[in-house]
Each structure stands twice: as structure tokens, then as C-alpha cells.
Design an enzyme around this catalytic site. Sequence first.
Site, short mmCIF file in Angstrom:
data_model
loop_
_atom_site.label_atom_id
_atom_site.label_comp_id
_atom_site.label_asym_id
_atom_site.label_seq_id
_atom_site.Cartn_x
_atom_site.Cartn_y
_atom_site.Cartn_z
CE LYS A 90 -3.98 -2.14 2.20
NZ LYS A 90 -4.61 -2.55 3.45
CG ASP A 128 -10.10 0.09 4.93
OD1 ASP A 128 -9.92 -0.22 3.73
OD2 ASP A 128 -9.39 -0.34 5.86
CD GLN A 168 -3.83 -4.18 6.68
OE1 GLN A 168 -3.63 -3.25 5.92
NE2 GLN A 168 -4.52 -5.25 6.33
#
Length: 291
Positions: free
Chosen positions: A53, A120, A97
Site C-alpha cells: 500500500k 476503508d 490495518q
Amino acid sequence: MTAAIIDGKAFAAGLRARIATEVAALADRGIKPGLAVVLVGEDPASQVYVRSKGRMTVEVGMASFEHRLPATTPEVELLALIARLNADPAVNGILVQLPLPRHLNEAAVINAIAPEKDVDGFHILNVGRLATGQRAMVPCTPLGCLMLLRDRLGDLAGKRAVVIGRSNIVGKPMAQLLLRDNATVTVAHSRTADLPALCREADILVAAVGRAEFVKGNWIRPGATVIDVGINRTEAGLVGDVDFTSALPVAGAITPVPGGVGPMTIACLLANTLTATARANGLPDPEGLTP
Ligand code: NAD
């Protein structure tokens, strides 16, 4: 007849190139999108994801901020970091995460992220906004699946879609996005009766189960478009949730694993970061990156 292979890797590369162009245009206005990724603990798969990422964020010209915290980090410390990132104007997107170590309350942590920076799309407000058709940040993996489906099929209105899996990360938001595009959607899960028969009715079949080669070729309606979200590590290597070999002669089109949905997820994370940056600066949403 053999299914067309949906090349998610190439599609994602094109998407990242477009994002890079938009980032360069923002630079002319003195704006640089920034994405902060927070990793708690040393989960090896998460470390790999976070690294790629970060690399791709920099590749499209955005600023990447990585925060690695020990597995024992107390929740108050993690929440304090999120509060700092929420207040930092250089940070347009925040991603924590998952999974988090067990002593941390995942919902509390996610809901501490400012919704407009929640790239997200897991914050309860974004979930609600998506469900009610309001402007939201949309979870990256289903957004990537939607882009591939629209590219392949055009208008999804009236198509029968079956989504296998009801997770908050993939299955549920996927169903919402398909519904929003006027597909007729059924969500199947571990308690669904006669799953093969249900799948055979689907023009669009999305598999997000987490079981290697679970969906067989004879479950697929001839000519259907099959999106395989699964990432399963086996001795034979990485495989999806669909038995690719038996699906290939039946489906109309199918995403491979690897090289299908996987690369779309990070590309859509960058797309969401760009969208968040545009919104933070009062600019219109970049075209084609939101549902
Ligand atoms: P999850 O474990 O949270 O959810 C799995 C879902 O499958 C559950 O809702 C469950 O009801 C359903 N299920 C389990 N067994 C079933 C059965 N026998 N019949 C029907 N349904 C069944 O998983 P998730 O987070 O949604 O991820 C699903 C898969 O997608 C995993 O392989 C994961 O690694 C992968 N994934 C890939 C990406 C990507 O970027 N490509 C992103 C997220 C997840």
C-alpha cells in the site's frame, strides 16, 4: 466455449495511472493527497499489505505515512494516534490495518476515524450512508468488484446477482453496491440451503467465502460473470474461492486469482484517498471513482 478472463491487474494499473494524472493536477493547486496507514502488531500478511500500500501510494504521487505500533499497544494510545491523524491536514485518508490484536475493540477503533478520512469505508456512518444511498466512502474491495462488473457488463439493472459471504468488509457492501446499480441481489452465507441451485440462477456471481476452490463449475449458470474475491494460500500457491478449472468452460467471464480482484483493492484505496482529498478541498468528486 471458454470464459473471458477479466484482467484486474491491467484494469488496476490503468486506474492507478489515471489517479496519478489527477494527483499531478492537484499538485498544480498546491494540494498533495496523503494516506496514513496504521499497523498494530506483526501479522506477516498485514505487513506485506501495508508495504505494498505504501509503495503504490508513493507511486501515484501521494504522501504515505506509516505508523507501526507494537502488538501490546493500549487502546488509548491507538485512539490518541487516530485523533492526531484526524486533526492533521496533510492526512486525507486513514486506514487501520485489520485484524487488530484481540485486546483492541475493532469497532471502537474504526469508529474513531473521522468519517471523511475513512478510506476503508468501515465507519458506521459510511456503512449507513452507503445503505441509504447517500454520499459515502465505499469499501475498496467491493468497489473494485463493481468497477470490473460495470466494465464487463455495462448496465447491471435487472441482472440477478448472488453474493456468497456476508462479511462487513466484502459481502454486505458488495450487496449494497449491486442493489444501488439496480441488480436483483441475494446474499448467501454459511446457513444458505442448496447453495449450488441458488448460484445457478445468478447472472453475476460474487464469491467472498474464504474457502479454497469452494464454488464448482456446475454451480455456475452458463455465461455468468464470476467475480472471485477469495485469497487462499494453499500448498499449490494462491487460489480463489472458485474452482477456476471447472468454472472456465461454463462462465462467460471470470476473474483469476491472483490478478483479478486483488490488485483492484489497493487501486480503489488510492481512488478513495483521492476522492477524500477532493472533498476536503471543496472540489467535485473525480469522475468514475465513486459508485
Ligand atoms: P469472512 O470470513 O469474514 O466471511 C466469509 C463469509 O463466507 C461469511 O459471511 C460466511 O457466512 C460465508 N461462508 C462461510 N462458509 C460458507 C459456506 N460453506 N457456504 C456459504 N457461505 C459460507 O471473510 P471476508 O473478509 O469476507 O473475505 C472472504 C474472502 O475474500 C477471503 O478469502 C479473503 O481472504 C478474501 N478477501 C480478499 C480481498 C481482496 O483484496 N481480494 C479483500 C478482502 C478479503
